[in-house]
Design a protein around this motif. Structure first.
Motif, PDB file in Angstrom:
ATOM      1  N   ALA A 140      -0.872  51.484 -20.361  1.00 30.61           N
ATOM      2  CA  ALA A 140      -1.032  52.122 -19.055  1.00 30.61           C
ATOM      3  C   ALA A 140      -0.402  53.501 -19.102  1.00 30.61           C
ATOM      4  O   ALA A 140       0.705  53.677 -19.609  1.00 30.61           O
ATOM      5  N   TYR A 141      -1.099  54.493 -18.549  1.00 34.14           N
ATOM      6  CA  TYR A 141      -0.641  55.872 -18.552  1.00 34.14           C
ATOM      7  C   TYR A 141      -0.462  56.309 -17.104  1.00 34.14           C
ATOM      8  O   TYR A 141      -1.432  56.391 -16.346  1.00 34.14           O
ATOM      9  N   GLY A 142       0.778  56.579 -16.693  1.00 35.63           N
ATOM     10  CA  GLY A 142       1.042  57.000 -15.344  1.00 35.63           C
ATOM     11  C   GLY A 142       2.279  56.344 -14.767  1.00 35.63           C
ATOM     12  O   GLY A 142       2.993  55.605 -15.456  1.00 35.63           O
ATOM     13  N   PRO A 143       2.575  56.569 -13.480  1.00 38.57           N
ATOM     14  CA  PRO A 143       3.846  56.142 -12.896  1.00 38.57           C
ATOM     15  C   PRO A 143       3.930  54.672 -12.500  1.00 38.57           C
ATOM     16  O   PRO A 143       5.013  54.197 -12.183  1.00 38.57           O
ATOM     17  N   ASP A 144       2.824  53.940 -12.476  1.00 40.70           N
ATOM     18  CA  ASP A 144       2.849  52.553 -11.995  1.00 40.70           C
ATOM     19  C   ASP A 144       2.202  51.597 -12.992  1.00 40.70           C
ATOM     20  O   ASP A 144       1.187  50.949 -12.690  1.00 40.70           O
TER      21      ASP A 144
END
Length: 353
Positions: free
Chosen positions: A15-19
């Protein structure tokens, strides 16, 4: 950009991103096709299951009253933000009252359901300006942009627009349709769009104009989260392969979106969006041949059936073909021509002349 690999667990996509945890959570209930390319919109931004997708998407937040961009660059959604900001509001008796009115942001054709639905699917033709199906008169200065989308309202509002926006990737001659996902939140609408500058060649985020594409919108419940989702499927504009993209967003519970249908109202829309307050119904723009086919509606995909009159809350074409404003200045009849077969199958055409 955060890369999260969930330790060394097998068969778990990064997963790429803040969440990252939320992305993984909201991928488990998807079919393999829906899970091919997935991105989730939260208050902190976008998390996607590949670096290429995360890099191609943009996050925007808009002021809840003015529509001014608070985060991001606004993408190309200025012509749609006004539709969300000035949408029909819940009545005193509860539930959204959908009206047919001048929204001061361009012509539109809307088919909307009765309450009680949480899933809709349509195959829709995406017109091509290279093939003469549409023309956006940008020189008129009104922001004319073609949109084709689904979505709707929860029992207490929370307008959602989910679908396609016509464009030209990197100003190339090949016209395409980029996905967007505009979700009204308590702090103002938020949106996912495809970046105009950060798309790697061949990535499946834009679909080729001049084809039939699949568009699905649905509502689910995951423990404490009500989740809105859209999925598009079709031939990509650059590498010409069949691909699927799913965009998802948790929705504020105060808007009353219900995974079992509740007071939800779903919609289908064909528009030439114009800048709010600069509406001009004679710019010379047109779009024709937007063929909605095989539309289905239900509380879920499992119980969805053909969208018929008994599920329909109403139809609206603005400007009204029965008024002088709705007539073409060249004497060729109404601006809107709807080739209507039934509630789930029609072809929309509008001419701003």
């Amino acid at each position: 950009m955060t890369l999260y690999t969930a330790g060394f667990r097998a068969n778990v996509s990064p997963a790429y991103g803040p969440d990252p945890d939320l992305l993984l959570r909201l991928t488990r209930d998807l079919t393999p096709q829906q899970a091919e390319h997935v991105a989730v919109l939260t208050e902190r931004g976008i998390t996607a299951n590949s670096a290429a997708l995360a890099g191609a998407l943009c996050f925007h937040r808009f002021h809840p009253l003015t529509g001014q961009v608070l985060a991001g660059d606004g993408g190309w959604l200025g012509n749609l933000v006004s539709d969300v900001l000035h949408t029909d509001q819940p009545s005193e008796g509860g539930g959204v009252q959908v009206s047919c009115k001048d929204e001061k942001s361009g012509p539109y054709r809307r088919v909307f359901s009765k309450t009680g639905f949480a899933y809709q699917y349509s195959k829709v033709y995406l017109p091509s300006d290279l093939q003469g199906d549409l023309h956006e008169k940008k020189a008129a200065g009104c922001g004319d942009t073609a949109f084709i989308y689904a979505g709707g309202w929860g029992g207490q509002g929370g307008a959602v627009d989910a679908g396609f926006q016509h464009g030209h990737y990197m100003n190339r001659s090949q016209d395409d349709w980029a996905p967007f996902f505009l979700v009204q939140q308590a702090g103002g609408p938020s949106a996912i769009t495809v970046s105009d500058q950060r798309q790697a060649g061949g990535d499946p985020w834009r679909l080729l104009a001049g084809q039939n594409a699949d568009l699905t919108f649905w509502v689910t419940q995951d423990a404490d989260l009500t989740v809105l989702s859209m999925s598009i499927s079709g031939i990509t504009s650059i590498d010409r392969t069949q691909s699927n993209l799913t965009l998802r967003a948790p929705i504020d519970s105060r808007f009353g979106w219900d995974a079992s249908g509740g007071q939800n109202i779903l919609k289908r829309m064909t528009t030439i969006g114009q800048t709010y307050g600069k509406q001009n119904l004679q710019t010379g723009s047109f779009i024709q041949g937007v063929n909605w086919q095989g539309s289905r509606i239900g509380r879920s995909e499992a119980d969805a059936q053909d969208w018929r009159a008994e599920q329909t809350g109403g139809y609206c074409s603005f400007p009204d073909p029965n008024t002088p404003e709705g007539q073409r200045a060249d004497g060729q009849g109404p601006k809107w021509r709807i080739d209507f077969r039934d509630a789930g199958n029609e072809t929309d055409n509008v001419y701003l002349v």
